[in-house]
Design an enzyme around this catalytic site. Structure first.
Site, PDB file in Angstrom:
ATOM      1  N   SER A  19      43.503  67.082  27.154  1.00  0.00           N
ATOM      2  CA  SER A  19      44.597  67.232  28.123  1.00  0.00           C
ATOM      3  C   SER A  19      45.000  68.689  28.357  1.00  0.00           C
ATOM      4  O   SER A  19      45.067  69.493  27.428  1.00  0.00           O
ATOM      5  CB  SER A  19      45.821  66.452  27.641  1.00  0.00           C
ATOM      6  OG  SER A  19      46.913  66.737  28.484  1.00  0.00           O
ATOM      7  N   LYS A  70      49.730  53.130  30.526  1.00  0.00           N
ATOM      8  CA  LYS A  70      50.719  53.271  31.606  1.00  0.00           C
ATOM      9  C   LYS A  70      51.388  51.955  31.993  1.00  0.00           C
ATOM     10  O   LYS A  70      52.542  51.958  32.427  1.00  0.00           O
ATOM     11  CB  LYS A  70      50.059  53.892  32.844  1.00  0.00           C
ATOM     12  CG  LYS A  70      49.829  55.376  32.730  1.00  0.00           C
ATOM     13  CD  LYS A  70      49.264  55.914  34.031  1.00  0.00           C
ATOM     14  CE  LYS A  70      49.176  57.425  33.998  1.00  0.00           C
ATOM     15  NZ  LYS A  70      48.723  57.995  35.266  1.00  0.00           N
ATOM     16  N   ASP A 107      53.639  60.335  39.324  1.00  0.00           N
ATOM     17  CA  ASP A 107      52.334  60.498  39.986  1.00  0.00           C
ATOM     18  C   ASP A 107      52.482  60.371  41.503  1.00  0.00           C
ATOM     19  O   ASP A 107      51.888  61.149  42.255  1.00  0.00           O
ATOM     20  CB  ASP A 107      51.333  59.433  39.505  1.00  0.00           C
ATOM     21  CG  ASP A 107      50.877  59.681  38.073  1.00  0.00           C
ATOM     22  OD1 ASP A 107      50.841  60.846  37.646  1.00  0.00           O
ATOM     23  OD2 ASP A 107      50.567  58.691  37.375  1.00  0.00           O
ATOM     24  N   ASN A 155      37.832  49.106  48.227  1.00  0.00           N
ATOM     25  CA  ASN A 155      37.447  49.176  46.820  1.00  0.00           C
ATOM     26  C   ASN A 155      36.109  48.483  46.603  1.00  0.00           C
ATOM     27  O   ASN A 155      35.743  47.570  47.342  1.00  0.00           O
ATOM     28  CB  ASN A 155      38.531  48.489  45.956  1.00  0.00           C
ATOM     29  CG  ASN A 155      38.382  48.809  44.490  1.00  0.00           C
ATOM     30  OD1 ASN A 155      38.118  49.969  44.133  1.00  0.00           O
ATOM     31  ND2 ASN A 155      38.545  47.820  43.628  1.00  0.00           N
ATOM     32  N   TYR A 227      40.044  66.013  39.281  1.00  0.00           N
ATOM     33  CA  TYR A 227      40.252  67.464  39.159  1.00  0.00           C
ATOM     34  C   TYR A 227      39.311  68.101  38.134  1.00  0.00           C
ATOM     35  O   TYR A 227      39.365  69.310  37.922  1.00  0.00           O
ATOM     36  CB  TYR A 227      41.711  67.796  38.826  1.00  0.00           C
ATOM     37  CG  TYR A 227      42.226  67.137  37.575  1.00  0.00           C
ATOM     38  CD1 TYR A 227      41.956  67.669  36.321  1.00  0.00           C
ATOM     39  CD2 TYR A 227      42.972  65.975  37.641  1.00  0.00           C
ATOM     40  CE1 TYR A 227      42.417  67.071  35.176  1.00  0.00           C
ATOM     41  CE2 TYR A 227      43.446  65.364  36.497  1.00  0.00           C
ATOM     42  CZ  TYR A 227      43.163  65.912  35.270  1.00  0.00           C
ATOM     43  OH  TYR A 227      43.612  65.304  34.137  1.00  0.00           O
TER      44      TYR A 227
HETATM   45  P1  ATR Z   1      42.895  54.366  37.199  1.00  0.00           P
HETATM   46  O1  ATR Z   1      44.084  53.775  36.530  1.00  0.00           O
HETATM   47  O2  ATR Z   1      42.576  55.770  36.746  1.00  0.00           O
HETATM   48  O3  ATR Z   1      42.945  54.245  38.688  1.00  0.00           O
HETATM   49  P2  ATR Z   1      41.194  52.029  36.939  1.00  0.00           P
HETATM   50  O4  ATR Z   1      42.380  51.143  37.040  1.00  0.00           O
HETATM   51  O5  ATR Z   1      40.154  51.740  35.906  1.00  0.00           O
HETATM   52  O6  ATR Z   1      41.625  53.537  36.672  1.00  0.00           O
HETATM   53  O7  ATR Z   1      40.504  52.104  38.398  1.00  0.00           O
HETATM   54  C1  ATR Z   1      39.316  52.783  38.616  1.00  0.00           C
HETATM   55  C2  ATR Z   1      38.965  52.696  40.096  1.00  0.00           C
HETATM   56  O8  ATR Z   1      37.711  53.373  40.329  1.00  0.00           O
HETATM   57  C3  ATR Z   1      38.759  51.266  40.605  1.00  0.00           C
HETATM   58  O9  ATR Z   1      39.108  51.215  41.962  1.00  0.00           O
HETATM   59  C4  ATR Z   1      37.249  51.088  40.419  1.00  0.00           C
HETATM   60  O10 ATR Z   1      36.688  50.093  41.237  1.00  0.00           O
HETATM   61  P3  ATR Z   1      36.646  48.533  40.737  1.00  0.00           P
HETATM   62  O11 ATR Z   1      38.032  48.006  40.935  1.00  0.00           O
HETATM   63  O12 ATR Z   1      35.635  47.886  41.627  1.00  0.00           O
HETATM   64  O13 ATR Z   1      36.232  48.580  39.301  1.00  0.00           O
HETATM   65  C5  ATR Z   1      36.765  52.438  40.851  1.00  0.00           C
HETATM   66  N1  ATR Z   1      35.430  52.754  40.310  1.00  0.00           N
HETATM   67  C6  ATR Z   1      35.133  53.103  39.033  1.00  0.00           C
HETATM   68  N2  ATR Z   1      33.805  53.329  38.919  1.00  0.00           N
HETATM   69  C7  ATR Z   1      33.260  53.101  40.157  1.00  0.00           C
HETATM   70  C8  ATR Z   1      31.946  53.188  40.695  1.00  0.00           C
HETATM   71  N3  ATR Z   1      30.903  53.540  39.936  1.00  0.00           N
HETATM   72  N4  ATR Z   1      31.777  52.897  42.018  1.00  0.00           N
HETATM   73  C9  ATR Z   1      32.818  52.565  42.793  1.00  0.00           C
HETATM   74  N5  ATR Z   1      34.090  52.458  42.350  1.00  0.00           N
HETATM   75  C10 ATR Z   1      34.313  52.729  41.033  1.00  0.00           C
END
Ligand code: ATR
Length: 280
Positions: A19, A70, A107, A155, A227
């Protein structure tokens, strides 16, 4: 220097060793002449209830909360702000005057603050949000609260986008949901494209959340919440189309500045925080 009067805040998450928040907050405490300190606390999945009890027992002044806590932290808090309620996630805990633990989400306003710092006014845009996780939820709530009237969420798992849009229905805001197959078409109709998926994040820096048949326009703004790395493949792709590319470091900065203010009541020196972030 830590003294007998030092007020302690810190980040609870798993992992937290990478972090940049300690550098950012401790620099700002020093610049403001505040006897405060920010530490990291590795809290394992399932351990956030005990960690929150620790805030109370140790008289800490507050905390930040990150992945994976969270959402799970909510049931252990006394009060929630409207933003935290709507997003269903807390990233900042502060202690009220009567000792209650208040969960907030900086956020969403942090994202909007960074957009505005780049002279991007949500009210003037048709937004396309990629992703439907916690980060996407904060983005959609932030945009809606800031007056953006048209938001499409796409998504990889379309059902997740649909469920999110249903849960976040807001009067006066047209919210649409779909799968990534709609990306090329929706991108053409949007003026602000936001990546809130984790695609492109270190160590998978060659990945991009949109396929090369998606053509971006010079009039568009592309914001990548990722980032690390600072310059993602999506941002480089946006620039090759002449679009405006903005990375996610500013959102990290502004959510931190808002948390600092919630805890201390003092407006931090944002430039000091930015310098600490970019040099850490
Ligand atoms: P955060 O709280 O950081 O948003 P999360 O709840 O795990 O993390 O969400 C990750 C997001 O990235 C989701 O929208 C996920 O898509 P899915 O809902 O289909 O899982 C997306 N994501 C992660 N890896 C991906 C990949 N390789 N291709 C497309 N979308 C991806």
């Amino acid at each position: 220097m830590i003294t007998a009067h030092t007020r302690l805040v810190g980040l609870m998450g798993w992992p937290v060793s990478h972090s940049r928040s300690p550098a950012m907050h401790n620099a700002a405490f020093a610049a403001a002449g505040l006897d405060w300190a920010y530490a990291t606390f590795p809290v394992k999945p399932g351990g956030v209830g005990a960690a929150v009890a620790g805030i109370r027992a140790l008289g800490m002044a507050g905390a930040n909360v990150t992945v994976p806590h969270k959402q799970a932290v909510i049931e252990h808090l006394d009060q929630l702000t409207e933003a935290a309620q709507r997003i269903g996630a807390v990233n900042t805990i502060s202690v009220t005057d009567d000792g209650a633990l208040l969960g907030d989400n900086t956020d969403a306003p942090g994202f909007v603050a960074d957009l505005r710092e780049h002279a991007v006014e949500p009210r003037e845009h048709r937004a396309l949000v990629l992703g439907a996780g916690g980060a996407a939820r904060a983005v959609v709530v932030g945009l809606a609260m800031a007056g953006c009237a048209e938001i499409t969420v796409l998504n990889r798992t379309p059902e997740r986008a649909r469920a999110m849009v249903e849960a976040l229905a807001t009067p006066g805001v047209v919210l649409r949901a779909g799968g990534m197959d709609a990306l090329a078409e929706r991108a053409g109709q949007s003026t602000l494209v936001i990546n809130s998926t984790s695609v492109g994040m270190h160590p998978h820096e060659d990945a991009m959340p949109c396929s090369p048949e998606v053509v971006l326009q010079p009039s568009q703004v592309v914001y990548d919440l990722v980032y690390a790395p600072r310059d993602t493949r999506l941002l480089r792709y946006a620039r090759t189309h002449g679009a405006r590319a903005i990375g996610g470091l500013g959102m990290l900065l502004h959510q931190g500045a808002l948390a600092f203010e919630r805890w201390t009541g003092v407006t931090p020196d944002v430039q000091v925080m930015r310098d600490a972030l970019t040099s850490s």
